[in-house]
Motif scaffolding. Structure first.
Motif, PDB file in Angstrom:
ATOM      1  N   MET A 264       0.774  -1.068   0.024  1.00 20.95           N
ATOM      2  CA  MET A 264       0.091  -0.091  -0.126  1.00 20.95           C
ATOM      3  C   MET A 264       0.772   1.365   0.114  1.00 20.95           C
ATOM      4  N   ILE A 265       2.298   1.178   0.149  1.00 23.10           N
ATOM      5  CA  ILE A 265       3.039   2.244   0.046  1.00 23.10           C
ATOM      6  C   ILE A 265       3.462   2.692  -1.198  1.00 23.10           C
ATOM      7  N   VAL A 266       3.174   1.911  -2.102  1.00 17.33           N
ATOM      8  CA  VAL A 266       3.719   2.141  -3.524  1.00 17.33           C
ATOM      9  C   VAL A 266       3.023   3.204  -4.108  1.00 17.33           C
ATOM     10  N   SER A 267       3.422   3.480  -5.354  1.00 21.06           N
ATOM     11  CA  SER A 267       2.921   4.673  -6.087  1.00 21.06           C
ATOM     12  C   SER A 267       1.452   4.416  -6.343  1.00 21.06           C
ATOM     13  N   ARG A 271      -0.392   0.946  -7.630  1.00 19.71           N
ATOM     14  CA  ARG A 271      -1.683   0.349  -6.975  1.00 19.71           C
ATOM     15  C   ARG A 271      -3.075   0.278  -7.973  1.00 19.71           C
ATOM     16  N   ARG A 272      -2.975   1.572  -8.665  1.00 12.34           N
ATOM     17  CA  ARG A 272      -4.089   1.324  -9.858  1.00 12.34           C
ATOM     18  C   ARG A 272      -3.906   0.196 -10.690  1.00 12.34           C
ATOM     19  N   ARG A 273      -2.694   0.090 -10.923  1.00 11.15           N
ATOM     20  CA  ARG A 273      -2.457  -1.103 -12.017  1.00 11.15           C
ATOM     21  C   ARG A 273      -2.969  -2.662 -11.521  1.00 11.15           C
ATOM     22  N   ARG A 274      -2.518  -2.603  -9.975  1.00 11.49           N
ATOM     23  CA  ARG A 274      -2.963  -3.902  -9.456  1.00 11.49           C
ATOM     24  C   ARG A 274      -4.558  -4.032  -9.411  1.00 11.49           C
ATOM     25  N   ASP A 291       0.721  12.152  -5.594  1.00  9.59           N
ATOM     26  CA  ASP A 291       1.329  10.795  -5.704  1.00  9.59           C
ATOM     27  C   ASP A 291       2.643  11.158  -4.693  1.00  9.59           C
ATOM     28  N   LEU A 292       2.469  11.318  -3.300  1.00 12.14           N
ATOM     29  CA  LEU A 292       3.411  11.531  -2.514  1.00 12.14           C
ATOM     30  C   LEU A 292       4.568  10.474  -2.530  1.00 12.14           C
ATOM     31  N   ALA A 293       4.086   9.194  -2.813  1.00  8.45           N
ATOM     32  CA  ALA A 293       4.975   8.041  -2.638  1.00  8.45           C
ATOM     33  C   ALA A 293       6.043   8.116  -3.681  1.00  8.45           C
ATOM     34  N   ASP A 394      15.553  10.639  -2.113  1.00  4.76           N
ATOM     35  CA  ASP A 394      15.227  10.163  -0.825  1.00  4.76           C
ATOM     36  C   ASP A 394      13.649  10.055  -0.550  1.00  4.76           C
ATOM     37  N   ASN A 395      12.951  10.644  -1.350  1.00  3.84           N
ATOM     38  CA  ASN A 395      11.404  10.759  -1.045  1.00  3.84           C
ATOM     39  C   ASN A 395      10.606   9.712  -1.949  1.00  3.84           C
ATOM     40  N   HIS A 396      11.241   8.801  -2.740  1.00  3.36           N
ATOM     41  CA  HIS A 396      10.741   7.843  -3.437  1.00  3.36           C
ATOM     42  C   HIS A 396      10.283   6.602  -2.600  1.00  3.36           C
ATOM     43  N   TRP A 397       9.222   5.945  -2.907  1.00  2.00           N
ATOM     44  CA  TRP A 397       8.799   4.709  -2.087  1.00  2.00           C
ATOM     45  C   TRP A 397       9.807   3.519  -2.213  1.00  2.00           C
ATOM     46  N   THR A 398      10.803   3.333  -3.105  1.00  2.00           N
ATOM     47  CA  THR A 398      11.617   2.384  -3.260  1.00  2.00           C
ATOM     48  C   THR A 398      12.733   2.768  -2.254  1.00  2.00           C
ATOM     49  N   THR A 399      12.810   4.008  -2.059  1.00  2.00           N
ATOM     50  CA  THR A 399      13.839   4.149  -1.013  1.00  2.00           C
ATOM     51  C   THR A 399      13.390   3.749   0.490  1.00  2.00           C
TER      52      THR A 399
END
Length: 520
Positions: A264-267, A271-274, A291-293, A394-399
């Motif tokens: 749920m923390i991904v972009s 999420r929309r594609r899932r 889309d802050l993530a 450093d603000n991306h969800w992967t980080t």
């Protein structure tokens, strides 16, 4: 309400010839339960049917008091959905319901036969074959067809799509002798779509798979990527929803269709594609907001505040009848991005989106690695986090996810390995970074914040000291009192300079219960 209930009772008695005291009592209960429906928007035949099944299967609230807690309303955007009628606090039980229809699993051999005949569609068609239709009443079968949502494209899609589906159902009717007796191809197809889009199933808790089923009221809880409730099965197999944040009157009841884990923390795009596999593009408040993530470093000013500008309205809706691509790939990405710091508009092709895809895949793969590979995965996650910062910022969800997963692996290493190649300060920094990121990017996603908090608690308990160095206020770790009440129930005590928790076995059980669910 009393007048409306009396009118419903009188009409049902007249229509159905109910005469005995027992029949009258049942009918009055059904009429009272039917008041949960908004008569201005819900069709009369559905009002009576929902009243009938709600009276039979609702365990909490009492059927005659349903209308005090919720209202079923039909709108163009959400269809028939449940709305709160009063205030609920965190942890409150919203609904407890028995299934209208249980959907059993197929034996392994039967699943193999379906896979050989129907290929990738075998899981979709399996419910039709797994049921003992001779034991299911016509009334229940009709309720499954009329009281649950099925995508309109099932009936209005392209001719080729409809023909393929009907041919599949005709073949399916030959797989089990009782199917032709109870279903024609059209109704069977609708049933399969209803199950696919409305089923409640839990494969992660041992024994819960047998509780899988269709639930009349539970199916009316909508999706949100920042949900206000979550569901589970009780020990009796009842579906139960609890509030996970305060809920106000008029607010739709929501949960996540894709689980309550760190997926749920991904972009918004991911999420929309899932969710695209369920034939819709999510437009919840989080998906329609920034889309802050997915904040990426701006190619002009360098600040990690460049955000995608997703299409809205008709530009967001794909052609679901297209059979050239998997459904999730039909959900469009943003063609333009804008920096929140300098305001520059950036074409998508000028950003490292290929790196974003690859890093996301690698981080998730390392996070899901088996426990015996914790050391190897931890090393990989350190490198992936550094690479994500360099490529995306450093603000991306992967980080953030790489840091969270590294904390998980580090806890395993601390418990099992005699050689430690990281410091307590490294753990503090990673935990604080995750906590800070979650507060900004996923402010309303308290379940994910709880997952990160539990890792910090276990590390703090093992290493000694208080919770503050791990990025949390000991007095109220997540704000709003959300965490404090939950932690005390599980035996955790938090002070300025100490953290104590339950015994190891109980701790393991609690962590398993609150562990992030799989991305699969």
């Amino acid at each position: 309400q009393a007048v409306a209930a009396a009118a419903l009772v009188a009409r049902w008695l007249e229509m159905e010839g109910h005469g005995t005291c027992e029949q009258r009592a049942v009918t009055e209960l059904e009429a009272a339960a039917a008041l949960v429906c908004d008569a201005a928007t819900v069709e009369p035949h559905r009002v009576s049917a929902i009243g009938r099944w709600a009276a039979k299967h609702t365990r909490w609230p009492l059927p005659e008091r349903l209308q005090e807690s919720m209202k079923l309303v039909k709108t163009d955007s959400l269809g028939l959905h449940a709305v709160s009628k009063r205030n609920f606090a965190i942890g409150d039980l919203l609904l407890k319901e028995d299934a209208l229809l249980r959907i059993p699993d197929l034996p392994l051999a039967a699943r193999g036969q379906l896979e050989r005949r129907f290929g990738s569609k075998a899981p979709f068609v399996a419910p039709a074959v797994s049921m003992d239709w001779s034991s299911i009443s016509d009334e229940v079968r009709q309720a499954t067809l009329s009281l649950f949502w099925a995508h309109p494209l099932m009936e209005t899609g392209s001719p080729g799509m409809r023909t393929d589906n009907f041919q599949m159902c005709e073949q399916l009717r030959q797989c089990k002798a009782s199917l032709p007796e109870h279903w024609d191809a059209s109704d069977l197809l609708r049933f399969l779509h209803v199950v696919d889009l409305n089923i409640h199933r839990d494969d992660e808790v041992p024994g819960n798979a047998s509780y899988t089923g269709l639930f009349v009221l539970g199916s009316k809880f909508s999706h949100s990527c920042e949900p206000n409730s979550s569901w589970s099965f009780s020990k009796e197999g009842h579906l139960q929803y609890h509030a996970i944040r305060p809920i106000a009157p008029g607010e739709p009841f929501t949960f996540s269709y894709i689980g309550n884990g760190m997926n749920m923390i991904v972009s918004t795009l991911q999420r929309r594609r899932r969710l695209g596999t369920l034939w819709f593009v999510c437009q919840c408040s989080r998906c329609c907001g920034p889309d802050l993530a997915r904040r990426i470093s701006c190619p002009k000013c360098g600040e990690a505040k460049c955000l995608p500008v997703y299409a809205k309205g008709d530009g967001l809706t794909p052609d679901w009848t297209c059979r050239q691509s998997p459904l999730q790939e039909l959900v469009p990405d943003a063609s333009t991005w804008q920096c929140g710091a300098c305001g520059v508009m950036v074409p998508a092709e000028e950003l490292p989106l290929k790196d974003e895809d690859e890093l996301g895949e690698h981080v998730i793969r390392a996070m899901q690695g088996p426990i015996e590979n914790a050391g190897e995965d931890a090393v990989a996650l350190v490198q992936l986090r550094k690479l994500a910062v360099a490529k995306l910022g450093d603000n991306h969800w992967t980080t953030a996810l790489a840091a969270f997963a590294w904390l998980q692996k580090s806890y395993v290493i601390l418990r099992k390995s005699p050689i430690i190649d990281f410091s307590e300060a490294d753990l503090h920094d990673a935990s604080s970074a995750v906590a800070s990121w979650l507060r900004v990017a996923t402010a309303q996603n308290l379940e994910q914040q709880m997952s990160a908090l539990f890792i910090a608690l276990r590390l703090a308990q093992d290493l000694g000291g208080g919770l503050r160095p791990w990025g949390y206020d000991p007095a109220d770790p997540l704000g709003s009192g959300f965490a404090s009440a939950r932690l005390s129930v599980h035996g955790w005590k938090i002070g300025d300079d100490f953290v104590t928790g339950p015994d190891e076995a109980a701790n393991e059980r609690m962590m398993q219960k609150n562990a992030p669910r799989s991305f699969a």
